[in-house]
Scaffold this motif. Structure first.
Motif, PDB file in Angstrom:
ATOM      1  N   ALA A  13       0.816  -1.207   0.000  1.00 63.54           N
ATOM      2  CA  ALA A  13       0.000   0.000   0.000  1.00 63.54           C
ATOM      3  C   ALA A  13       0.849   1.256   0.000  1.00 63.54           C
ATOM      4  O   ALA A  13       0.422   2.306  -0.498  1.00 63.54           O
ATOM      5  CB  ALA A  13      -0.921  -0.016   1.213  1.00 63.54           C
ATOM      6  N   SER A  14       2.063   1.152   0.551  1.00 61.69           N
ATOM      7  CA  SER A  14       2.875   2.348   0.714  1.00 61.69           C
ATOM      8  C   SER A  14       3.877   2.579  -0.406  1.00 61.69           C
ATOM      9  O   SER A  14       4.428   3.659  -0.526  1.00 61.69           O
ATOM     10  CB  SER A  14       3.627   2.267   2.054  1.00 61.69           C
ATOM     11  OG  SER A  14       4.500   1.156   2.056  1.00 61.69           O
ATOM     12  N   VAL A  15       4.135   1.559  -1.225  1.00 62.94           N
ATOM     13  CA  VAL A  15       5.125   1.704  -2.279  1.00 62.94           C
ATOM     14  C   VAL A  15       4.550   2.501  -3.440  1.00 62.94           C
ATOM     15  O   VAL A  15       3.444   2.240  -3.893  1.00 62.94           O
ATOM     16  CB  VAL A  15       5.580   0.313  -2.773  1.00 62.94           C
ATOM     17  CG1 VAL A  15       6.500   0.456  -3.979  1.00 62.94           C
ATOM     18  CG2 VAL A  15       6.317  -0.400  -1.660  1.00 62.94           C
ATOM     19  N   SER A  16       5.305   3.468  -3.930  1.00 64.00           N
ATOM     20  CA  SER A  16       4.830   4.256  -5.073  1.00 64.00           C
ATOM     21  C   SER A  16       5.065   3.492  -6.360  1.00 64.00           C
ATOM     22  O   SER A  16       5.929   2.624  -6.432  1.00 64.00           O
ATOM     23  CB  SER A  16       5.561   5.600  -5.118  1.00 64.00           C
ATOM     24  OG  SER A  16       6.950   5.395  -5.311  1.00 64.00           O
ATOM     25  N   GLU A  17       4.287   3.829  -7.397  1.00 65.56           N
ATOM     26  CA  GLU A  17       4.448   3.194  -8.698  1.00 65.56           C
ATOM     27  C   GLU A  17       5.608   3.875  -9.416  1.00 65.56           C
ATOM     28  O   GLU A  17       5.434   4.865 -10.118  1.00 65.56           O
ATOM     29  CB  GLU A  17       3.147   3.304  -9.496  1.00 65.56           C
ATOM     30  CG  GLU A  17       2.014   2.484  -8.915  1.00 65.56           C
ATOM     31  CD  GLU A  17       0.723   3.271  -8.755  1.00 65.56           C
ATOM     32  OE1 GLU A  17       0.641   4.384  -9.288  1.00 65.56           O
ATOM     33  OE2 GLU A  17      -0.180   2.770  -8.091  1.00 65.56           O
ATOM     34  N   SER A  18       6.792   3.348  -9.206  1.00 67.95           N
ATOM     35  CA  SER A  18       8.003   4.062  -9.595  1.00 67.95           C
ATOM     36  C   SER A  18       8.575   3.633 -10.936  1.00 67.95           C
ATOM     37  O   SER A  18       9.599   4.160 -11.345  1.00 67.95           O
ATOM     38  CB  SER A  18       9.071   3.873  -8.511  1.00 67.95           C
ATOM     39  OG  SER A  18       9.290   2.497  -8.265  1.00 67.95           O
ATOM     40  N   TYR A  19       7.941   2.679 -11.622  1.00 64.62           N
ATOM     41  CA  TYR A  19       8.495   2.190 -12.880  1.00 64.62           C
ATOM     42  C   TYR A  19       7.410   2.112 -13.949  1.00 64.62           C
ATOM     43  O   TYR A  19       6.211   2.074 -13.649  1.00 64.62           O
ATOM     44  CB  TYR A  19       9.130   0.808 -12.699  1.00 64.62           C
ATOM     45  CG  TYR A  19      10.348   0.821 -11.809  1.00 64.62           C
ATOM     46  CD1 TYR A  19      11.595   1.151 -12.316  1.00 64.62           C
ATOM     47  CD2 TYR A  19      10.238   0.513 -10.451  1.00 64.62           C
ATOM     48  CE1 TYR A  19      12.717   1.176 -11.493  1.00 64.62           C
ATOM     49  CE2 TYR A  19      11.352   0.533  -9.627  1.00 64.62           C
ATOM     50  CZ  TYR A  19      12.587   0.874 -10.156  1.00 64.62           C
ATOM     51  OH  TYR A  19      13.682   0.908  -9.344  1.00 64.62           O
ATOM     52  N   TYR A  20       7.883   2.093 -15.188  1.00 61.51           N
ATOM     53  CA  TYR A  20       7.021   1.751 -16.317  1.00 61.51           C
ATOM     54  C   TYR A  20       7.458   0.378 -16.805  1.00 61.51           C
ATOM     55  O   TYR A  20       8.650   0.149 -17.043  1.00 61.51           O
ATOM     56  CB  TYR A  20       7.125   2.791 -17.434  1.00 61.51           C
ATOM     57  CG  TYR A  20       6.155   3.928 -17.272  1.00 61.51           C
ATOM     58  CD1 TYR A  20       5.003   4.013 -18.058  1.00 61.51           C
ATOM     59  CD2 TYR A  20       6.360   4.903 -16.298  1.00 61.51           C
ATOM     60  CE1 TYR A  20       4.098   5.050 -17.889  1.00 61.51           C
ATOM     61  CE2 TYR A  20       5.462   5.941 -16.116  1.00 61.51           C
ATOM     62  CZ  TYR A  20       4.332   6.014 -16.917  1.00 61.51           C
ATOM     63  OH  TYR A  20       3.430   7.026 -16.742  1.00 61.51           O
ATOM     64  N   VAL A  21       6.499  -0.513 -16.931  1.00 59.62           N
ATOM     65  CA  VAL A  21       6.808  -1.907 -17.256  1.00 59.62           C
ATOM     66  C   VAL A  21       5.903  -2.374 -18.384  1.00 59.62           C
ATOM     67  O   VAL A  21       4.711  -2.052 -18.418  1.00 59.62           O
ATOM     68  CB  VAL A  21       6.605  -2.818 -16.012  1.00 59.62           C
ATOM     69  CG1 VAL A  21       6.800  -4.286 -16.381  1.00 59.62           C
ATOM     70  CG2 VAL A  21       7.559  -2.414 -14.898  1.00 59.62           C
ATOM     71  N   GLY A  22       6.479  -3.133 -19.308  1.00 62.78           N
ATOM     72  CA  GLY A  22       5.705  -3.777 -20.361  1.00 62.78           C
ATOM     73  C   GLY A  22       6.042  -5.247 -20.434  1.00 62.78           C
ATOM     74  O   GLY A  22       7.204  -5.636 -20.224  1.00 62.78           O
ATOM     75  N   VAL A  23       5.039  -6.092 -20.692  1.00 60.20           N
ATOM     76  CA  VAL A  23       5.270  -7.531 -20.811  1.00 60.20           C
ATOM     77  C   VAL A  23       4.656  -8.027 -22.117  1.00 60.20           C
ATOM     78  O   VAL A  23       3.658  -7.474 -22.599  1.00 60.20           O
ATOM     79  CB  VAL A  23       4.680  -8.316 -19.622  1.00 60.20           C
ATOM     80  CG1 VAL A  23       5.279  -7.843 -18.310  1.00 60.20           C
ATOM     81  CG2 VAL A  23       3.156  -8.200 -19.573  1.00 60.20           C
ATOM     82  N   GLY A  24       5.264  -9.038 -22.703  1.00 60.89           N
ATOM     83  CA  GLY A  24       4.745  -9.602 -23.944  1.00 60.89           C
ATOM     84  C   GLY A  24       5.217 -11.032 -24.129  1.00 60.89           C
ATOM     85  O   GLY A  24       6.290 -11.418 -23.645  1.00 60.89           O
ATOM     86  N   ARG A  25       4.427 -11.812 -24.837  1.00 59.90           N
ATOM     87  CA  ARG A  25       4.747 -13.229 -25.064  1.00 59.90           C
ATOM     88  C   ARG A  25       4.378 -13.570 -26.505  1.00 59.90           C
ATOM     89  O   ARG A  25       3.345 -13.126 -27.028  1.00 59.90           O
ATOM     90  CB  ARG A  25       3.943 -14.092 -24.084  1.00 59.90           C
ATOM     91  CG  ARG A  25       4.065 -15.604 -24.289  1.00 59.90           C
ATOM     92  CD  ARG A  25       3.128 -16.359 -23.361  1.00 59.90           C
ATOM     93  NE  ARG A  25       1.756 -15.881 -23.490  1.00 59.90           N
ATOM     94  CZ  ARG A  25       1.093 -15.236 -22.533  1.00 59.90           C
ATOM     95  NH1 ARG A  25       1.646 -15.031 -21.359  1.00 59.90           N
ATOM     96  NH2 ARG A  25      -0.141 -14.808 -22.746  1.00 59.90           N
ATOM     97  N   TYR A  26       5.235 -14.397 -27.157  1.00 57.11           N
ATOM     98  CA  TYR A  26       4.939 -14.781 -28.542  1.00 57.11           C
ATOM     99  C   TYR A  26       5.502 -16.169 -28.819  1.00 57.11           C
ATOM    100  O   TYR A  26       6.511 -16.590 -28.246  1.00 57.11           O
ATOM    101  CB  TYR A  26       5.532 -13.768 -29.527  1.00 57.11           C
ATOM    102  CG  TYR A  26       4.816 -13.755 -30.860  1.00 57.11           C
ATOM    103  CD1 TYR A  26       3.629 -13.048 -31.017  1.00 57.11           C
ATOM    104  CD2 TYR A  26       5.309 -14.455 -31.951  1.00 57.11           C
ATOM    105  CE1 TYR A  26       2.951 -13.032 -32.233  1.00 57.11           C
ATOM    106  CE2 TYR A  26       4.650 -14.462 -33.165  1.00 57.11           C
ATOM    107  CZ  TYR A  26       3.469 -13.745 -33.304  1.00 57.11           C
ATOM    108  OH  TYR A  26       2.793 -13.734 -34.507  1.00 57.11           O
ATOM    109  N   ASP A  27       4.856 -16.855 -29.729  1.00 57.76           N
ATOM    110  CA  ASP A  27       5.192 -18.231 -30.107  1.00 57.76           C
ATOM    111  C   ASP A  27       6.501 -18.268 -30.901  1.00 57.76           C
ATOM    112  O   ASP A  27       6.685 -17.520 -31.865  1.00 57.76           O
ATOM    113  CB  ASP A  27       4.038 -18.777 -30.955  1.00 57.76           C
ATOM    114  CG  ASP A  27       4.174 -20.259 -31.278  1.00 57.76           C
ATOM    115  OD1 ASP A  27       5.131 -20.890 -30.820  1.00 57.76           O
ATOM    116  OD2 ASP A  27       3.291 -20.772 -32.005  1.00 57.76           O
ATOM    117  N   ILE A  28       7.422 -19.148 -30.499  1.00 59.51           N
ATOM    118  CA  ILE A  28       8.682 -19.328 -31.240  1.00 59.51           C
ATOM    119  C   ILE A  28       8.928 -20.807 -31.542  1.00 59.51           C
ATOM    120  O   ILE A  28      10.073 -21.233 -31.722  1.00 59.51           O
ATOM    121  CB  ILE A  28       9.892 -18.749 -30.476  1.00 59.51           C
ATOM    122  CG1 ILE A  28      10.007 -19.371 -29.072  1.00 59.51           C
ATOM    123  CG2 ILE A  28       9.807 -17.233 -30.375  1.00 59.51           C
ATOM    124  CD1 ILE A  28      11.298 -19.031 -28.349  1.00 59.51           C
TER     125      ILE A  28
END
Length: 688
Positions: A13-28
């Motif tokens: 509850a106390s931690v600030s949102e300090s990062y920008y994050v992106g996630v992705g998944r693809y078939d290989i």
């Protein structure tokens, strides 16, 4: 217990949102038939279907939407290769300019030994795959880029938290004799790293966004007799984690992305029953892993009743433990996002030892014990581990016909008896890497070391400890966490301690730059650690070669497909039974098929298991990415081009009772090389 959970809730509850994050998944997923699998170097291990699809999972981290980024990519292949990384970066630069480069993108392989090979540019690793396989490389490069694109377009505010624990039921040391040579072994309570480190990502609404775990264990639960593509224990652990948060989604679907990544697994086996002589049931020779002087009979297995069961158990052990760490993660990540990267010519690194002696690394060479293989997958021709003599007359003659090592090379690699002097072998092109990348990604107090090979347990410990100490000495404060991301950015075989090297078991014989390989890597990573701590630039180093244009291949092409007279592609050859009991039955159906290399079905599937709902619509409940299914393919006549595709479905106890059917999808090629898609469908059947 209650206080701990209340504390975790308070921290969240106390931690600030300090990062920008992106996630992705693809078939290989690579070619599902006719391609030698990478890992065991067994020429007879040829792909002939799919058990689990392979995936690329990408994670992008930044301090803000406009600041510099770092990218960590986890791929379900044996290892990242130099040509793979170079081609990915080339594609990313065309799309995004200088946003993503070789410096801030780390690509780490999980080390499955059940994926199609041929995605190299160095001869040594292409021999068993009959050279380069463009289809294998292209699908991985395409999928990595697509996963990064997905992550790039899904960037959002996020909080990062970490958790660490000890997982003790998923690994053993497969070279304990070598480990025991280390004078610092008494500093640790086990001869393998039991540590699992988890990085948790949650969005601004505290919803799970992604997870990365690092834990050291080989993906050799599936042995060298397996022909089905499989992401092995780590790939299945990733799927289990994703499916637990992407409720109701099929494997490979859903927004939550989880990667069970590789670490310093060089001497770590998942076959926890350990090695025995399979002909007598007696223990193998402790030093050489032989049975009556032969290595082929000394094989490790377990913990399950067979390799598939063992894969499941080791995967579930990682999944359950990783999920517990994820749920309880309460250590907030804070601080800058940064990266350092350099290329190093590992054939001539000068290093000063603690006693003041100057030593150097060597041009690459493989020792005799390399050919012995390991207890996870023994070699042939009666080589044995622990061979640090002068070699054998016959094999020395064979070696010398390829390239005879000179006096300096022999002395440099001592006590390794050289079997393959690959450093100076350049026909038809380079046999092994000379120039390798070293890389550190920083995300707050977390430092990810992208290592281009397989560090042994103790080698990894020494590297981590040295880098952490260097960071602290140069001004980095706080709770520093250093993790090793194995088989990253390129592959340069094993890295053992000098003491482990001295006894020349498989890992030492495969430490290709000589006895001081580890101390050279520690030196080069310490340079990066100083630079990242002080905000200094680093020397880029010599450029590695891109030999894509030089590649050769002896892999036979798919000429054409055909079916027996009166039959059609996709027509059922052997149909299902009318009914099955759930929980202890396997549905089997075969179709007249085309060759799987006519189309990899990337992002699709070769099969579906479908359930008939109350409104008579068909709902897909399993694909070829599901644990419960197997897609098998075989030629029935190579001359006429006839083949069969067989679909197997192990009905889980959780399956709904009712009406089902199975579909098969593929492509066939005619003599004019026109490729045409087809579909086959089984009869309907009941699950009771």
């Amino acid at each position: 217990m209650a206080i701990r959970y209340l504390l975790a809730i308070f921290v969240l509850a106390s931690v600030s949102e300090s990062y920008y994050v992106g996630v992705g998944r693809y078939d290989i997923t690579g070619p599902a038939a006719g391609i030698n699998m990478m890992g065991y170097a067994n020429p007879s291990q040829i792909s002939n279907g799919i058990h689990l699809r392979q995936w690329s999972r990408a994670f992008i981290f930044a301090e803000s939407s406009s600041s510099e980024r770092v990218v960590f990519v986890n791929i379900d292949v044996c290892m990242t290769t130099q040509i793979m990384k170079l081609e990915v970066v080339k594609r990313l630069k065309a799309l995004y300019g200088t946003t993503y480069t070789e410096d801030n993108v780390c690509i780490s392989g999980i080390h499955t030994h059940s994926g199609p090979g041929g995605y190299w540019q160095y001869v040594l690793y292409e021999v068993t795959s009959l050279g380069f396989v463009k289809q294998s490389l292209d699908v991985v490069v395409d999928g990595i880029v697509e996963s990064i694109k997905l992550a790039h377009h899904n960037m959002k505010q996020a909080t990062l938290l970490t958790s660490v624990g000890s997982l003790t039921n998923a690994s053993i040391n497969r070279s304990p004799y070598a480990y025991e040579q280390n004078p610092d072994k008494g500093n640790y309570d086990a001869n393998v790293d039991h540590t699992m480190f988890v990085l948790k990502m949650i969005d601004s609404s505290k919803n799970p966004l992604g997870m990365i775990s690092w834990f050291a264990v080989h993906c050799t639960s599936m042995n060298n007799t397996n022909g089905l593509i499989s992401a092995d224990n780590k790939g299945y652990a990733s799927l289990l984690t994703e499916m637990s948060y992407n409720k109701g989604q099929l494997p490979g679907q859903g927004e939550f992305v989880a990667a069970h990544s590789q670490s310093n697994e060089g001497d770590v086996s998942p076959n926890t029953k350990g090695p025995i002589c399979i002909d007598t049931g007696k223990p193998c020779d402790y030093k050489t892993s032989t049975c009556n002087g032969r290595n082929e009979k000394c094989i490790a297995s377990g913990p399950g009743k067979d390799m598939v069961d063992s894969t499941r158990i080791i995967a579930e052990n990682q999944y359950y433990f990783g999920k517990t760490l994820f749920e309880n993660a309460s250590n907030p990540v804070s601080g800058p996002v940064d990266f350092k990267h350099s290329y190093v010519d590992m054939t001539k690194v000068m290093v000063k030892l603690e006693n003041g002696t100057e030593v150097k690394t060597c041009p690459p060479a493989m020792g005799y014990s390399f050919a012995a293989g390991t207890v996870d997958g023994p070699g042939a021709f009666n080589f044995e581990q622990g061979d640090n003599g002068t070699g054998h007359t016959f094999w020395n003659i064979v070696r010398n016909r390829l390239h005879k090592p000179g006096k300096d090379q022999i002395e440099c690699h001592h006590p390794k008896p050289i079997l393959l002097d690959i450093g100076d072998m350049t026909v038809p092109y380079q046999w092994a890497a000379a120039i390798v990348p070293v890389q550190i990604l920083r995300i707050g107090q977390l430092f990810i070391l992208g290592v281009p090979g397989e560090f042994s347990t103790m080698a990894g410990r020494r590297l981590r400890d040295n880098v952490k100490k260097t960071l602290q000495q140069n001004g980095v404060t706080g709770d520093i966490e250093v993790v090793i991301a194995g088989l990253a950015n390129t592959y340069a075989d094993y890295i053992t301690t000098p003491e482990e090297y001295s006894v020349q078991r498989y890992e030492g014989a495969s430490t290709i730059y000589g006895p001081y390989t580890l101390v050279a890597y520690i030196q080069e990573f310490n340079k990066l650690a100083v630079a990242i701590a002080k905000g200094q630039s680093v020397d880029k180093g010599p450029e590695p070669p891109n030999d894509l244009s030089k590649q050769w291949s002896l892999v036979p092409r798919v000429l054409y497909d055909s079916v027996p007279i009166g039959k059609k592609f996709g027509e059922v050859e052997k149909d299902v039974k009318p009914s099955y009991a759930r929980g202890n039955s396997t549905v089997v159906v075969s179709f007249y098929a085309g060759h799987p290399r006519n189309g990899l079905m990337t992002g699709k599937t070769f099969l579906t298991v479908e359930y008939k709902s109350t409104n008579s619509d068909w709902k897909v409940v399993h694909t070829d990415a599901s644990w419960e299914t197997r897609f098998r393919w075989k030629h029935t006549s190579e001359i006429t081009g006839e083949s069969l595709a067989t679909v197997e479905w192990d009905i889980p106890s959780s399956a709904l009772t009712g009406t089902y059917r199975i579909q098969h999808f593929g492509n066939h090629k005619n003599v004019l090389e026109k490729i045409t898609p087809y579909t086959g469908v089984s009869s309907q059947f009941q699950v009771m």
